[in-house]
Enzyme design. Structure first.
Site, PDB file in Angstrom:
ATOM      1  CG  LEU A 111      -1.899   1.166   1.306  1.00 42.36           C
ATOM      2  CD1 LEU A 111      -2.988   0.993   0.256  1.00 42.36           C
ATOM      3  CD2 LEU A 111      -2.527   1.265   2.691  1.00 42.36           C
TER       4      LEU A 111
ATOM      5  CG  HIS B  19       7.585   5.311   8.575  1.00 42.75           C
ATOM      6  ND1 HIS B  19       6.998   6.417   7.980  1.00 42.75           N
ATOM      7  CD2 HIS B  19       8.926   5.445   8.368  1.00 42.75           C
ATOM      8  CE1 HIS B  19       7.940   7.177   7.450  1.00 42.75           C
ATOM      9  NE2 HIS B  19       9.120   6.611   7.666  1.00 42.75           N
TER      10      HIS B  19
END
Length: 349
Positions: free
Chosen positions: A125, A229
């Site tokens: 993604l 992240h």
């Protein structure tokens, strides 16, 4: 904005996206041979008659049809670990007690394993930075779930997602520096690139086979176990709303969380319905509806402002054309956003 299977003509656009993704997104390497292979594998999978999940890979892109440019990628892996081992760390607990000394120790440990072998993975993604507003991110991620719903025989009952773990703006991963680097003798970016090429043999050859005591890692490494992240936080939030949960499995390279859910419990799958298309312009209150054409190699998925009227879904003719369909054809549809209710109250089809 249209979701469709990746084609060989998309290679340059996809490589541009891969270059902007930086380190940590293992399944989207900036490598033309690897990306070309992913596209070829996807086209092959979409052309085959499949009765049960195997090692098939389905690669999708989000295309801005006005600019005729690919602005995002996503993928499905039917069953991980069948051709090449799929490794994870399980974060567990070990207790040691000495009654004579009155000592009770409670230790967190990381154990290397292959517990997710056979699960379906959602992967790859990535959305171009300039297109992250509006419905694009939701469409890019959730369109895969409509594909799962339309072709369940191709996928496993358990669905997982490996989330990109924490690293700073310079690609520094505290978890990798404290653990992986000691066994692989290379920097994070290089190890990540090698894994992105598709082989995990080097992991089984070099990773420690015994549990790792978390207390023995530096504080900065312990702090990022299970942390994503910053760019991945929105994607994780979306998956949690779809029903994915973290069961204490983390990535062996960057410590990012792996989340899981049962396929039929995914909100988009459970709340989607088969309806008939009607061409027309609606007035009054409408909702963003995600719509798939239910096809395989000609799969298309879009978002259109609409509302259900009985067994029918009215959308503009231009949206019907974007799906490659005609008025009267059936589609799978679901509200793009969770309103704590499905499109209608009867049973999911």
């Amino acid at each position: 904005m249209v979701i469709r299977p990746a084609q060989s003509t998309d290679l340059e656009d996809i490589l541009e996206l891969a270059a902007s993704a930086g380190t940590g997104l293992t399944t989207l390497p900036n490598n033309p041979d690897t990306i070309s292979k992913k596209i070829d594998n996807s086209r092959k999978a979409l052309s085959q008659d499949v009765k049960q999940p195997g090692s098939d890979y389905y690669f999708f892109v989000l295309e801005d049809s006005e600019e005729r440019k690919v602005i995002g990628t996503s993928a499905l892996v039917s069953a991980v670990g069948l051709d090449d081992a799929f490794f994870s760390y399980k974060l567990g607990t070990q207790v040691s007690v000495s009654p004579d000394l009155g000592v009770y120790n409670h230790h967190k440990i990381l154990t290397l394993g292959n517990d997710y072998t056979g699960a379906t993975e959602i992967a790859t993604l990535f959305l171009a930075e300039g297109h992250r507003g509006g419905h694009n991110g939701h469409l890019l991620s959730k369109s895969r779930f409509l594909f799962l719903a339309d072709h369940p025989e191709r996928f496993s009952e358990k669905v997982i997602a490996e989330m990109r773990g924490y690293s700073d703006d310079h690609g520094y991963s505290p978890f990798w520096e404290a653990l992986g680097k000691r066994f692989f003798k290379m920097d994070f970016a290089k190890a990540d690139a090698v894994r992105g090429l598709g082989s995990t043999t080097f992991i089984s050859e070099l990773m420690p086979k015994y549990p790792i005591y978390v207390d023995m890692l530096p504080e900065e490494a312990r702090a990022v176990i299970g942390r994503v992240h910053p760019d991945t936080a929105p994607a994780l939030s979306l998956l949690k709303r779809e029903g994915f949960t973290h069961q204490n499995y983390v990535d062996i390279f960057d410590g990012g969380p792996t989340v899981e859910v049962q396929r039929n419990a995914i909100r988009t799958v459970a709340h989607s319905h088969i309806v008939e298309l009607v061409a027309g312009e609606l007035s009054g209150n409408t909702l963003p509806i995600m719509i798939s054409n239910r096809k395989l190699k000609d799969y298309r998925c879009i978002v259109a402002q609409s509302r259900l009227e009985g067994e029918q879904l009215m959308i503009p003719q231009s949206s019907i054309d974007a799906l490659g369909l005609s008025a009267g054809d059936t589609v799978r549809a679901v509200e793009l956003f969770d309103k704590r209710r499905s499109l209608r109250s009867n049973k999911t089809q």
